[in-house]
Design a protein around this motif. Structure first.
Motif, PDB file in Angstrom:
ATOM      1  N   ASP A 325       0.820  -1.209   0.000  1.00 56.66           N
ATOM      2  CA  ASP A 325       0.000   0.000   0.000  1.00 56.66           C
ATOM      3  C   ASP A 325       0.855   1.261   0.000  1.00 56.66           C
ATOM      4  O   ASP A 325       0.507   2.263  -0.646  1.00 56.66           O
ATOM      5  CB  ASP A 325      -0.983   0.000   1.179  1.00 56.66           C
ATOM      6  CG  ASP A 325      -0.305  -0.142   2.545  1.00 56.66           C
ATOM      7  OD1 ASP A 325       0.915  -0.386   2.591  1.00 56.66           O
ATOM      8  OD2 ASP A 325      -1.018  -0.016   3.556  1.00 56.66           O
ATOM      9  N   VAL A 326       2.019   1.218   0.672  1.00 60.37           N
ATOM     10  CA  VAL A 326       2.918   2.373   0.666  1.00 60.37           C
ATOM     11  C   VAL A 326       3.510   2.584  -0.729  1.00 60.37           C
ATOM     12  O   VAL A 326       3.588   3.713  -1.228  1.00 60.37           O
ATOM     13  CB  VAL A 326       4.051   2.194   1.709  1.00 60.37           C
ATOM     14  CG1 VAL A 326       5.087   3.317   1.593  1.00 60.37           C
ATOM     15  CG2 VAL A 326       3.467   2.151   3.116  1.00 60.37           C
ATOM     16  N   ALA A 327       3.911   1.493  -1.380  1.00 57.63           N
ATOM     17  CA  ALA A 327       4.477   1.587  -2.736  1.00 57.63           C
ATOM     18  C   ALA A 327       3.452   2.173  -3.705  1.00 57.63           C
ATOM     19  O   ALA A 327       3.781   3.036  -4.537  1.00 57.63           O
ATOM     20  CB  ALA A 327       4.932   0.208  -3.207  1.00 57.63           C
ATOM     21  N   GLU A 328       2.220   1.720  -3.608  1.00 56.41           N
ATOM     22  CA  GLU A 328       1.171   2.208  -4.525  1.00 56.41           C
ATOM     23  C   GLU A 328       0.826   3.663  -4.228  1.00 56.41           C
ATOM     24  O   GLU A 328       0.562   4.446  -5.144  1.00 56.41           O
ATOM     25  CB  GLU A 328      -0.058   1.311  -4.420  1.00 56.41           C
ATOM     26  CG  GLU A 328       0.191  -0.084  -5.003  1.00 56.41           C
ATOM     27  CD  GLU A 328      -0.986  -1.024  -4.834  1.00 56.41           C
ATOM     28  OE1 GLU A 328      -1.919  -0.690  -4.059  1.00 56.41           O
ATOM     29  OE2 GLU A 328      -0.980  -2.105  -5.467  1.00 56.41           O
ATOM     30  N   TYR A 329       0.833   4.051  -2.956  1.00 57.71           N
ATOM     31  CA  TYR A 329       0.575   5.440  -2.566  1.00 57.71           C
ATOM     32  C   TYR A 329       1.663   6.354  -3.147  1.00 57.71           C
ATOM     33  O   TYR A 329       1.373   7.398  -3.744  1.00 57.71           O
ATOM     34  CB  TYR A 329       0.541   5.542  -1.047  1.00 57.71           C
ATOM     35  CG  TYR A 329       0.081   6.869  -0.509  1.00 57.71           C
ATOM     36  CD1 TYR A 329      -1.220   7.045  -0.053  1.00 57.71           C
ATOM     37  CD2 TYR A 329       0.955   7.955  -0.424  1.00 57.71           C
ATOM     38  CE1 TYR A 329      -1.651   8.263   0.459  1.00 57.71           C
ATOM     39  CE2 TYR A 329       0.545   9.172   0.080  1.00 57.71           C
ATOM     40  CZ  TYR A 329      -0.764   9.327   0.521  1.00 57.71           C
ATOM     41  OH  TYR A 329      -1.182  10.543   1.015  1.00 57.71           O
ATOM     42  N   LEU A 351       5.071  11.016   6.325  1.00 53.70           N
ATOM     43  CA  LEU A 351       3.881  10.165   6.227  1.00 53.70           C
ATOM     44  C   LEU A 351       4.020   8.913   7.097  1.00 53.70           C
ATOM     45  O   LEU A 351       3.114   8.577   7.877  1.00 53.70           O
ATOM     46  CB  LEU A 351       3.632   9.770   4.772  1.00 53.70           C
ATOM     47  CG  LEU A 351       2.413   8.870   4.539  1.00 53.70           C
ATOM     48  CD1 LEU A 351       1.131   9.567   4.983  1.00 53.70           C
ATOM     49  CD2 LEU A 351       2.295   8.462   3.075  1.00 53.70           C
ATOM     50  N   LEU A 352       5.147   8.210   6.991  1.00 55.57           N
ATOM     51  CA  LEU A 352       5.325   7.000   7.796  1.00 55.57           C
ATOM     52  C   LEU A 352       5.395   7.330   9.288  1.00 55.57           C
ATOM     53  O   LEU A 352       4.918   6.549  10.117  1.00 55.57           O
ATOM     54  CB  LEU A 352       6.590   6.250   7.356  1.00 55.57           C
ATOM     55  CG  LEU A 352       6.543   5.625   5.955  1.00 55.57           C
ATOM     56  CD1 LEU A 352       7.811   4.817   5.689  1.00 55.57           C
ATOM     57  CD2 LEU A 352       5.323   4.728   5.775  1.00 55.57           C
ATOM     58  N   ARG A 353       5.938   8.488   9.623  1.00 53.93           N
ATOM     59  CA  ARG A 353       5.969   8.900  11.036  1.00 53.93           C
ATOM     60  C   ARG A 353       4.545   9.137  11.546  1.00 53.93           C
ATOM     61  O   ARG A 353       4.199   8.738  12.662  1.00 53.93           O
ATOM     62  CB  ARG A 353       6.797  10.163  11.194  1.00 53.93           C
ATOM     63  CG  ARG A 353       6.976  10.594  12.643  1.00 53.93           C
ATOM     64  CD  ARG A 353       7.791  11.869  12.772  1.00 53.93           C
ATOM     65  NE  ARG A 353       9.115  11.714  12.190  1.00 53.93           N
ATOM     66  CZ  ARG A 353       9.561  12.388  11.147  1.00 53.93           C
ATOM     67  NH1 ARG A 353       8.777  13.286  10.560  1.00 53.93           N
ATOM     68  NH2 ARG A 353      10.775  12.186  10.678  1.00 53.93           N
ATOM     69  N   SER A 361      -2.821   2.274   9.573  1.00 53.57           N
ATOM     70  CA  SER A 361      -2.262   1.960   8.259  1.00 53.57           C
ATOM     71  C   SER A 361      -2.736   3.016   7.276  1.00 53.57           C
ATOM     72  O   SER A 361      -3.509   3.926   7.634  1.00 53.57           O
ATOM     73  CB  SER A 361      -2.743   0.575   7.808  1.00 53.57           C
ATOM     74  OG  SER A 361      -4.156   0.591   7.605  1.00 53.57           O
ATOM     75  N   LEU A 362      -2.308   2.902   6.032  1.00 49.48           N
ATOM     76  CA  LEU A 362      -2.743   3.878   5.031  1.00 49.48           C
ATOM     77  C   LEU A 362      -4.249   3.851   4.830  1.00 49.48           C
ATOM     78  O   LEU A 362      -4.837   4.833   4.381  1.00 49.48           O
ATOM     79  CB  LEU A 362      -2.024   3.620   3.704  1.00 49.48           C
ATOM     80  CG  LEU A 362      -0.650   4.282   3.566  1.00 49.48           C
ATOM     81  CD1 LEU A 362       0.053   3.824   2.303  1.00 49.48           C
ATOM     82  CD2 LEU A 362      -0.780   5.799   3.576  1.00 49.48           C
ATOM     83  N   ALA A 363      -4.879   2.725   5.158  1.00 50.53           N
ATOM     84  CA  ALA A 363      -6.336   2.650   5.040  1.00 50.53           C
ATOM     85  C   ALA A 363      -7.011   3.647   5.979  1.00 50.53           C
ATOM     86  O   ALA A 363      -8.128   4.107   5.714  1.00 50.53           O
ATOM     87  CB  ALA A 363      -6.813   1.238   5.350  1.00 50.53           C
ATOM     88  N   LYS A 366      -6.645   9.815   5.600  1.00 53.40           N
ATOM     89  CA  LYS A 366      -7.576  10.493   4.688  1.00 53.40           C
ATOM     90  C   LYS A 366      -6.865  11.365   3.656  1.00 53.40           C
ATOM     91  O   LYS A 366      -7.502  11.909   2.760  1.00 53.40           O
ATOM     92  CB  LYS A 366      -8.561  11.340   5.494  1.00 53.40           C
ATOM     93  CG  LYS A 366      -9.499  10.511   6.362  1.00 53.40           C
ATOM     94  CD  LYS A 366     -10.511  11.391   7.081  1.00 53.40           C
ATOM     95  CE  LYS A 366     -11.456  10.535   7.916  1.00 53.40           C
ATOM     96  NZ  LYS A 366     -12.447  11.377   8.633  1.00 53.40           N
ATOM     97  N   MET A 367      -5.552  11.511   3.805  1.00 50.47           N
ATOM     98  CA  MET A 367      -4.799  12.324   2.849  1.00 50.47           C
ATOM     99  C   MET A 367      -4.534  11.514   1.587  1.00 50.47           C
ATOM    100  O   MET A 367      -3.798  10.528   1.599  1.00 50.47           O
ATOM    101  CB  MET A 367      -3.471  12.775   3.469  1.00 50.47           C
ATOM    102  CG  MET A 367      -2.646  13.677   2.551  1.00 50.47           C
ATOM    103  SD  MET A 367      -1.170  14.348   3.350  1.00 50.47           S
ATOM    104  CE  MET A 367      -0.218  12.867   3.606  1.00 50.47           C
ATOM    105  N   GLU A 368      -5.120  11.918   0.491  1.00 50.81           N
ATOM    106  CA  GLU A 368      -4.958  11.197  -0.766  1.00 50.81           C
ATOM    107  C   GLU A 368      -3.559  11.432  -1.339  1.00 50.81           C
ATOM    108  O   GLU A 368      -2.917  12.446  -1.046  1.00 50.81           O
ATOM    109  CB  GLU A 368      -6.017  11.650  -1.772  1.00 50.81           C
ATOM    110  CG  GLU A 368      -7.437  11.367  -1.327  1.00 50.81           C
ATOM    111  CD  GLU A 368      -8.457  11.923  -2.307  1.00 50.81           C
ATOM    112  OE1 GLU A 368      -8.043  12.397  -3.380  1.00 50.81           O
ATOM    113  OE2 GLU A 368      -9.660  11.882  -1.977  1.00 50.81           O
ATOM    114  N   PRO A 369      -3.078  10.502  -2.191  1.00 51.86           N
ATOM    115  CA  PRO A 369      -1.760  10.711  -2.808  1.00 51.86           C
ATOM    116  C   PRO A 369      -1.664  12.048  -3.536  1.00 51.86           C
ATOM    117  O   PRO A 369      -0.617  12.705  -3.495  1.00 51.86           O
ATOM    118  CB  PRO A 369      -1.657   9.533  -3.786  1.00 51.86           C
ATOM    119  CG  PRO A 369      -2.522   8.472  -3.200  1.00 51.86           C
ATOM    120  CD  PRO A 369      -3.649   9.187  -2.545  1.00 51.86           C
TER     121      PRO A 369
END
Length: 476
Positions: A325-329, A351-353, A361-363, A366-369
């Motif tokens: 999910d991080v790679a796709e984001y 972002l990871l912090r 998780s990224l799910a 709410k911040m979109e790529p």
């Protein structure tokens, strides 16, 4: 004394993300009330018949395809017999003589060097229940919710030579499982568990030494520590002329030692025999072709592509591709604003912090790529400072607002008007004549002091590049 090398093989149990158990319709949901997801089949009542979960076969085959295994067209289930309170049938349905997948491989990378670890087999089996111990009551309780949950056991060849390689192998396996969407890889909840077989031998010797098994290690860090502790114990034994006993041991993380648990079982101890209630599993070639076409780009291939396409370092590409999910984001954000390295820094840092701080998780973000891409673009174009960008990111994360919205609502646009900033610079210099005199006397490091004072007066909104230029111009 001889120079020893370690010989390590890992057995990994991965819980498959099916909604129901391997041989019945009970839920596999984690965290339910004890013994609430149980039926006569998974609780081992007399006369019941198991029915194979086809989804589990698909997931197991996809892992086999992703690791270049041979998928056997016919495989069989057998009864692995042992007595334990959390195993109500007194046997576990597993595969032994004819497993589903064989002879695969996994690529790892340690200190910049790539190595291939062979896979002996991937077979399917059901999980046992769970014992809950209550020392205060002097009693143990049995929860059968997990009993019958579908697992795959991934058995490596003894190709691993160090704890670092073992951890790299486990991380590679976990990434593949999570990328495929067939296991959540949660070691704390027990959906990804590892047993390690460890031995040592004089370097250059072909014959293996006596091996011991380390059971159920629950974190990557502890896998490395347990293996190191066991290698050291083996070496101490051999150097002292003691014999290594083949046994199963447990790792005590507090004391950083391994302790004896029981004698090591061999296959004949389990008295395997074909399960008479289950037909052989047949896998058609047309199914394999369809499943092969559904495989995603796998972690190692994605890492290589990120390095080549986006000019990322090995370390950055590894971190960005560790989770699908991080790679796709990341890739979606780069698709909006073509600044691969800048966006990588924001993903890996801020972002990871934020994900870690919010324990989500990224799910749950709410911040979109596209919003992250917009934020990076605004910082790079000096619309806002990097400091302001980092300040508003948590709000973007929680609310889903765009950076432009938040900047406008809070009046955070960067001040880049020369005349406006010039007056602030003049005020700061007039307020600190001593520092001005020292600066002009050669203490150029005081630039940082002046910039800090100006940022304080402008609430972080001054354009730092322009501020530096004005200070240099006015102080010569």
């Amino acid at each position: 004394m001889p120079d020893f090398e370690a010989v390590i093989g890992l057995e990994v149990h991965a819980q498959l993300l099916t909604r129901t158990k391997l041989f019945c319709a009970c839920s596999t949901r984690f965290g339910e009330e004890p013994n609430s997801n149980v039926c006569p089949v998974c609780s081992g009542m007399p006369g019941v018949l198991p029915v194979m979960n086809a989804g589990a076969v698909e997931y197991a085959c996809k892992m086999g395809l992703a690791t270049d295994c041979t998928i056997n067209p016919v495989s069989t289930f057998e009864r692995k017999q042992y007595f334990y309170p959390d195993l109500p049938k007194a046997y576990q349905i597993s595969q032994y003589a004819e497993p589903l997948c064989e002879h695969g491989r996994v690529e790892i990378e340690v200190e910049g060097e790539r190595k291939t670890i062979g896979l002996t087999r991937i077979h399917m089996e059901e999980d046992a229940g769970k014992l809950i111990h209550s020392p205060g009551e002097g009693a143990s309780y049995v929860d059968l919710n997990r009993c019958g949950t579908p697992l795959i056991e991934i058995v490596s060849e003894p190709d691993i030579r160090s704890s670092e390689e073992a951890v790299a192998y486990l991380k590679a396996l976990r990434s593949i499982l999570v990328y495929l969407g067939i296991c959540d890889g949660n070691m704390e909840e027990g959906s990804f568990r590892c047993d390690a077989n460890v031995s040592i031998r004089p370097r250059g010797q072909k014959e293996f030494g006596t091996r011991t098994e380390l059971k159920n290690i629950n974190s990557f860090r502890n896998v490395g520590r347990a293996i190191e502790a066991e290698i050291a114990r083996h070496q101490d034994c051999l150097e002292d002329g003691e014999e290594i006993v083949q046994e199963t041991r447990l790792y005590d993380a507090d004391k950083d030692i391994t302790v004896s648990m029981r004698g090591k079982e061999e296959a004949h101890d389990y008295r395997y025999f074909p399960d008479p209630d289950l037909l052989p599993v047949t896998v058609e070639e047309s199914w394999l072709e369809r499943w092969r076409g559904e495989l995603p780009e796998l972690p190692m291939a994605k890492r290589d592509r990120f390095k080549e396409r986006y000019g990322l370092s090995e370390e950055d590409a590894s971190l960005l591709t560790a989770e699908r999910d991080v790679a796709e984001y990341y890739e979606a954000a780069v698709g909006v604003y073509d600044a691969p390295k800048k966006i990588a820094n924001w993903v890996m840092g801020e972002l990871l912090r934020e994900l870690k701080d919010c324990e989500t998780s990224l799910a749950g973000c709410k911040m979109e790529p596209a919003h992250l891409a917009e934020l990076v673009r605004m910082v790079e174009s000096d619309e806002i400072s990097g400091k302001i960008g980092k300040k508003i990111l948590p709000e973007l994360f929680r609310t889903g607002k765009t950076p432009t919205q938040v900047v406008e609502e809070q009046g955070l646009s960067q001040i880049s008007d020369t005349s406006e900033l010039e007056s602030v610079v003049d005020e700061v210099l007039a307020a600190h004549p001593g520092e001005v005199e020292r600066y002009q006397g050669g203490e150029k490091k005081l630039t940082g002091f002046f910039v800090g004072q100006i940022m304080k007066r402008t609430k972080g909104q001054a354009n730092p590049k322009l501020v530096n230029q004005l200070i240099a111009k006015k102080l010569g």
